[in-house]
Write an enzyme that holds these catalytic residues in place. Structure first.
Site, PDB file in Angstrom:
ATOM      1  N   SER A  65       0.838  -1.203   0.000  1.00  0.00           N
ATOM      2  CA  SER A  65       0.000   0.000   0.000  1.00  0.00           C
ATOM      3  C   SER A  65       0.871   1.250   0.000  1.00  0.00           C
ATOM      4  O   SER A  65       1.995   1.238   0.530  1.00  0.00           O
ATOM      5  CB  SER A  65      -0.852  -0.009   1.267  1.00  0.00           C
ATOM      6  OG  SER A  65      -1.440   1.249   1.487  1.00  0.00           O
ATOM      7  N   TYR A 117      -1.655  -0.450  10.973  1.00  0.00           N
ATOM      8  CA  TYR A 117      -1.907  -1.076   9.669  1.00  0.00           C
ATOM      9  C   TYR A 117      -0.689  -0.913   8.764  1.00  0.00           C
ATOM     10  O   TYR A 117      -0.214  -1.864   8.138  1.00  0.00           O
ATOM     11  CB  TYR A 117      -3.152  -0.440   9.014  1.00  0.00           C
ATOM     12  CG  TYR A 117      -3.286  -0.728   7.535  1.00  0.00           C
ATOM     13  CD1 TYR A 117      -3.607  -2.010   7.086  1.00  0.00           C
ATOM     14  CD2 TYR A 117      -3.086   0.276   6.581  1.00  0.00           C
ATOM     15  CE1 TYR A 117      -3.721  -2.275   5.725  1.00  0.00           C
ATOM     16  CE2 TYR A 117      -3.201   0.014   5.224  1.00  0.00           C
ATOM     17  CZ  TYR A 117      -3.518  -1.265   4.798  1.00  0.00           C
ATOM     18  OH  TYR A 117      -3.625  -1.529   3.457  1.00  0.00           O
ATOM     19  N   LYS A 159       2.052  -3.623   6.862  1.00  0.00           N
ATOM     20  CA  LYS A 159       2.436  -3.667   5.440  1.00  0.00           C
ATOM     21  C   LYS A 159       3.958  -3.600   5.289  1.00  0.00           C
ATOM     22  O   LYS A 159       4.536  -4.319   4.474  1.00  0.00           O
ATOM     23  CB  LYS A 159       1.781  -2.516   4.663  1.00  0.00           C
ATOM     24  CG  LYS A 159       0.299  -2.709   4.420  1.00  0.00           C
ATOM     25  CD  LYS A 159       0.014  -3.787   3.375  1.00  0.00           C
ATOM     26  CE  LYS A 159      -1.418  -4.280   3.472  1.00  0.00           C
ATOM     27  NZ  LYS A 159      -1.720  -5.475   2.712  1.00  0.00           N
TER      28      LYS A 159
HETATM   29  P1  NAD Z   1     -10.954  -6.321   1.325  1.00  0.00           P
HETATM   30  O1  NAD Z   1     -11.122  -6.280   2.808  1.00  0.00           O
HETATM   31  O2  NAD Z   1     -12.128  -6.008   0.476  1.00  0.00           O
HETATM   32  O3  NAD Z   1     -10.381  -7.744   0.877  1.00  0.00           O
HETATM   33  C1  NAD Z   1      -9.538  -8.519   1.679  1.00  0.00           C
HETATM   34  C2  NAD Z   1     -10.115  -9.935   1.710  1.00  0.00           C
HETATM   35  O4  NAD Z   1      -9.263 -10.753   2.505  1.00  0.00           O
HETATM   36  C3  NAD Z   1     -11.493  -9.988   2.342  1.00  0.00           C
HETATM   37  O5  NAD Z   1     -12.365 -10.713   1.496  1.00  0.00           O
HETATM   38  C4  NAD Z   1     -11.280 -10.710   3.675  1.00  0.00           C
HETATM   39  O6  NAD Z   1     -12.409 -11.488   4.021  1.00  0.00           O
HETATM   40  C5  NAD Z   1     -10.061 -11.546   3.364  1.00  0.00           C
HETATM   41  N1  NAD Z   1      -9.224 -11.877   4.515  1.00  0.00           N
HETATM   42  C6  NAD Z   1      -8.736 -11.044   5.471  1.00  0.00           C
HETATM   43  N2  NAD Z   1      -7.989 -11.725   6.350  1.00  0.00           N
HETATM   44  C7  NAD Z   1      -7.980 -13.022   5.943  1.00  0.00           C
HETATM   45  C8  NAD Z   1      -7.401 -14.198   6.449  1.00  0.00           C
HETATM   46  N3  NAD Z   1      -6.686 -14.217   7.572  1.00  0.00           N
HETATM   47  N4  NAD Z   1      -7.591 -15.354   5.770  1.00  0.00           N
HETATM   48  C9  NAD Z   1      -8.334 -15.374   4.647  1.00  0.00           C
HETATM   49  N5  NAD Z   1      -8.929 -14.291   4.129  1.00  0.00           N
HETATM   50  C10 NAD Z   1      -8.757 -13.115   4.775  1.00  0.00           C
HETATM   51  O7  NAD Z   1      -9.736  -5.366   0.978  1.00  0.00           O
HETATM   52  P2  NAD Z   1      -9.248  -4.833  -0.445  1.00  0.00           P
HETATM   53  O8  NAD Z   1      -9.583  -3.402  -0.516  1.00  0.00           O
HETATM   54  O9  NAD Z   1      -9.674  -5.730  -1.520  1.00  0.00           O
HETATM   55  O10 NAD Z   1      -7.684  -4.927  -0.215  1.00  0.00           O
HETATM   56  C11 NAD Z   1      -6.929  -6.040  -0.656  1.00  0.00           C
HETATM   57  C12 NAD Z   1      -5.486  -5.854  -0.216  1.00  0.00           C
HETATM   58  O11 NAD Z   1      -4.995  -4.632  -0.742  1.00  0.00           O
HETATM   59  C13 NAD Z   1      -5.291  -5.777   1.289  1.00  0.00           C
HETATM   60  O12 NAD Z   1      -4.095  -6.444   1.611  1.00  0.00           O
HETATM   61  C14 NAD Z   1      -5.156  -4.286   1.561  1.00  0.00           C
HETATM   62  O13 NAD Z   1      -4.382  -4.034   2.701  1.00  0.00           O
HETATM   63  C15 NAD Z   1      -4.462  -3.825   0.301  1.00  0.00           C
HETATM   64  N6  NAD Z   1      -4.724  -2.412  -0.008  1.00  0.00           N
HETATM   65  C16 NAD Z   1      -6.014  -1.968  -0.156  1.00  0.00           C
HETATM   66  C17 NAD Z   1      -6.248  -0.632  -0.442  1.00  0.00           C
HETATM   67  C18 NAD Z   1      -7.659  -0.102  -0.583  1.00  0.00           C
HETATM   68  O14 NAD Z   1      -7.855   1.107  -0.494  1.00  0.00           O
HETATM   69  N7  NAD Z   1      -8.674  -0.915  -0.819  1.00  0.00           N
HETATM   70  C19 NAD Z   1      -5.173   0.253  -0.604  1.00  0.00           C
HETATM   71  C20 NAD Z   1      -3.881  -0.228  -0.471  1.00  0.00           C
HETATM   72  C21 NAD Z   1      -3.671  -1.575  -0.179  1.00  0.00           C
HETATM   73  C1  UD1 Z   2      -6.598   5.539   3.704  1.00  0.00           C
HETATM   74  C2  UD1 Z   2      -5.624   5.103   4.754  1.00  0.00           C
HETATM   75  C3  UD1 Z   2      -4.474   4.385   4.074  1.00  0.00           C
HETATM   76  C4  UD1 Z   2      -5.003   3.202   3.279  1.00  0.00           C
HETATM   77  C5  UD1 Z   2      -6.026   3.720   2.283  1.00  0.00           C
HETATM   78  C6  UD1 Z   2      -6.663   2.599   1.535  1.00  0.00           C
HETATM   79  C7  UD1 Z   2      -5.844   6.715   6.576  1.00  0.00           C
HETATM   80  C8  UD1 Z   2      -5.190   7.826   7.327  1.00  0.00           C
HETATM   81  N1  UD1 Z   2      -5.170   6.262   5.512  1.00  0.00           N
HETATM   82  O1  UD1 Z   2      -5.921   6.384   2.799  1.00  0.00           O
HETATM   83  O2  UD1 Z   2      -3.563   3.908   5.045  1.00  0.00           O
HETATM   84  O3  UD1 Z   2      -3.948   2.556   2.580  1.00  0.00           O
HETATM   85  O4  UD1 Z   2      -7.065   4.421   2.991  1.00  0.00           O
HETATM   86  O5  UD1 Z   2      -7.497   1.832   2.352  1.00  0.00           O
HETATM   87  O6  UD1 Z   2      -6.921   6.257   6.937  1.00  0.00           O
HETATM   88  N2  UD1 Z   2     -11.793  12.098   3.201  1.00  0.00           N
HETATM   89  C9  UD1 Z   2     -12.780  13.007   3.509  1.00  0.00           C
HETATM   90  N3  UD1 Z   2     -13.957  12.528   4.016  1.00  0.00           N
HETATM   91  C10 UD1 Z   2     -14.195  11.203   4.207  1.00  0.00           C
HETATM   92  C11 UD1 Z   2     -13.175  10.286   3.881  1.00  0.00           C
HETATM   93  C12 UD1 Z   2     -11.985  10.768   3.390  1.00  0.00           C
HETATM   94  O7  UD1 Z   2     -12.600  14.204   3.351  1.00  0.00           O
HETATM   95  O8  UD1 Z   2     -15.288  10.830   4.678  1.00  0.00           O
HETATM   96  C13 UD1 Z   2     -10.536  12.591   2.607  1.00  0.00           C
HETATM   97  C14 UD1 Z   2      -9.284  12.242   3.387  1.00  0.00           C
HETATM   98  O9  UD1 Z   2      -9.002  13.245   4.322  1.00  0.00           O
HETATM   99  C15 UD1 Z   2      -8.249  12.158   2.260  1.00  0.00           C
HETATM  100  C16 UD1 Z   2      -9.059  11.651   1.057  1.00  0.00           C
HETATM  101  O10 UD1 Z   2     -10.410  11.960   1.354  1.00  0.00           O
HETATM  102  O11 UD1 Z   2      -7.750  13.427   1.950  1.00  0.00           O
HETATM  103  C17 UD1 Z   2      -8.923  10.168   0.819  1.00  0.00           C
HETATM  104  O12 UD1 Z   2      -9.229   9.474   2.008  1.00  0.00           O
HETATM  105  P1  UD1 Z   2      -9.364   7.891   2.069  1.00  0.00           P
HETATM  106  O13 UD1 Z   2     -10.248   7.418   0.978  1.00  0.00           O
HETATM  107  O14 UD1 Z   2      -9.737   7.516   3.470  1.00  0.00           O
HETATM  108  O15 UD1 Z   2      -7.899   7.372   1.722  1.00  0.00           O
HETATM  109  P2  UD1 Z   2      -6.492   7.759   2.392  1.00  0.00           P
HETATM  110  O16 UD1 Z   2      -6.657   8.577   3.591  1.00  0.00           O
HETATM  111  O17 UD1 Z   2      -5.622   8.293   1.310  1.00  0.00           O
END
Ligand code: NAD
Ligand code: UD1
Length: 336
Positions: free
Chosen positions: A123, A147, A151
């Site tokens: 991430s 978190y 990572k």
């Molecule tokens: P998500 O929560 O929708 O998907 C994660 C999936 O993993 C879920 O279906 C959950 O049930 C499963 N899971 C969690 N722990 C588990 C375990 N111990 N065993 C088996 N299954 C398990 O999240 P996502 O948004 O699809 O994210 C996927 C990956 O990408 C994660 O590792 C997350 O940290 C990373 N990531 C997500 C974002 C984002 O904004 N969505 C941003 C950066 C990184």
């Molecule tokens: C957040 C997490 C980051 C994670 C990412 C994906 C935090 C501090 N960071 O990133 O670690 O990898 O999600 O899951 O939580 N915002 C609003 N109103 C809202 C929600 C968000 O104004 O209700 C703003 C935030 O201040 C930011 C932007 O929207 O400026 C994006 O926010 P968000 O979608 O939560 O992502 P990140 O904060 O970038």
């Protein structure tokens, strides 16, 4: 290829599984459904026209992993993690256990099964409060919450493992801000509980399910004072995993790669674009900054283009359009 997708019923995993199945890969999903619905498996089959195998199991459980890796797997894609920053501050031990212990267990099981290729979900959170944007893969890494610590530790574990197993290849994909949904409207972001991220909350407000969006601060040193992020369409991310599969199959070692568009948008720009494209008003109020937020973060995505031959194709308009189609078609997320 035969691919084990850990966390494949989640948001990014489900979109990636659709693309992989459509390309003719054999997809087997392992997920404990802690943040996703079993309905996703049917939807992936419906969209792709291909059956994907599903195992309900936890990556911390050796037996589940042995089932997942049985019969020969070419590559593992590892999405399975807990991902809420706020939750991780309240329950750090659960995050360490799920994310870090889970990854150790997965690497052990892969060793036992002789699987040598891993595509790992990292991430942009690993850059913490970056002093300079855009960030490259060489920018300093920093822990800002539990978190993010998981990572960084997971990245380090995989790096060390690659040193001890020189034939092993892993990509550490650093996602920026994934948003949007599959254009069919059949799968999208369906978290359990209230979303904390901007786009899923914004679509709830647009649908009238929440009275207004809180904009966290308008006094940042950005053009309009609100936070700037690199939003990336989840289908672009899905495509990047396909490129990463072939990269890890050819290249040993651990390779961090940013996955972003290389462009930042502010919260207000996102709201305005959404209102224009979807024709719906998004009432909002400026409130205090959210603890832990950074002013601006976007990617230098050059390395992804150089190594994977991948670049993001979809613009902010398309991200809004697809996120909204998903919300309208699935007002309460996936059926339970
Ligand atoms: P998500 O929560 O929708 O998907 C994660 C999936 O993993 C879920 O279906 C959950 O049930 C499963 N899971 C969690 N722990 C588990 C375990 N111990 N065993 C088996 N299954 C398990 O999240 P996502 O948004 O699809 O994210 C996927 C990956 O990408 C994660 O590792 C997350 O940290 C990373 N990531 C997500 C974002 C984002 O904004 N969505 C941003 C950066 C990184
Ligand atoms: C957040 C997490 C980051 C994670 C990412 C994906 C935090 C501090 N960071 O990133 O670690 O990898 O999600 O899951 O939580 N915002 C609003 N109103 C809202 C929600 C968000 O104004 O209700 C703003 C935030 O201040 C930011 C932007 O929207 O400026 C994006 O926010 P968000 O979608 O939560 O992502 P990140 O904060 O970038």
């Amino acid at each position: 290829m035969r691919i084990l997708v850990c966390g494949g019923t989640g948001y990014i995993g489900s979109h990636t599984s659709v693309v992989l199945a459509q390309m003719g890969h054999e997809v087997r999903i392992l997920d404990n459904l802690s943040n996703s619905s079993p309905v996703v498996v049917e939807r992936i089959g419906l969209i792709s026209g291909r059956r994907v195998e599903f195992i309900k199991g936890d990556i911390r459980d050796r037996h589940s992993l042995a089932d997942g890796l049985a019969g020969g797997v070419d590559v593992v894609i590892h999405f399975a993690a807990l991902k809420s920053v706020a939750d991780s501050c309240a329950r750090p031990l659960e995050y360490f256990d799920n994310n870090i212990s889970g990854t150790i267990n997965l690497l052990q099981a892969m060793t036992a099964a002789g699987v040598r290729h891993l595509v790992f979900s990292s991430s942009a959170t690993v850059y913490g409060n970056a002093k300079q944007v855009p960030v490259t893969e060489e920018s300093p890494l920093q822990v800002v919450n539990p978190y993010g610590r998981t990572k960084l530790v997971m990245e380090d574990l995989i790096r060390d493992y690659c040193v001890s197993h020189p034939e092993f290849g892993a990509t550490l994909l650093r996602y920026f801000n994934p948003v949007g949904a599959h254009p069919s409207g059949q799968i999208g972001e369906g978290p359990i509980g209230t979303p904390g991220n901007l786009m899923p909350y914004l679509t709830l407000v647009a649908a009238g399910k929440r009275p207004f969006l809180q904009v966290f601060g308008n006094d940042y040193p950005t053009p309009d004072g609100t936070g700037v992020r690199d939003y990336i369409h989840v289908m672009d991310l899905a495509e990047a995993h396909v490129s990463a599969l072939s990269y890890v199959s050819r290249n040993p070692g651990a390779t961090p790669i940013n996955l972003g568009t290389g462009r930042g948008y502010s919260v207000l720009e996102l709201i305005q674009t959404f209102e224009r494209i979807c024709g719906v008003e998004v009432p909002y109020r400026i409130v205090e900054r959210r603890a832990g937020d950074v002013a601006a973060l976007w990617a230098d995505a050059t390395k992804a283009q150089e190594l994977l031959g991948w670049r993001a194709r979809f613009d902010l308009e398309k991200m809004c359009e697809d996120a909204w189609r998903w919300q309208v078609g699935n007002p309460d997320g996936y059926p339970t």
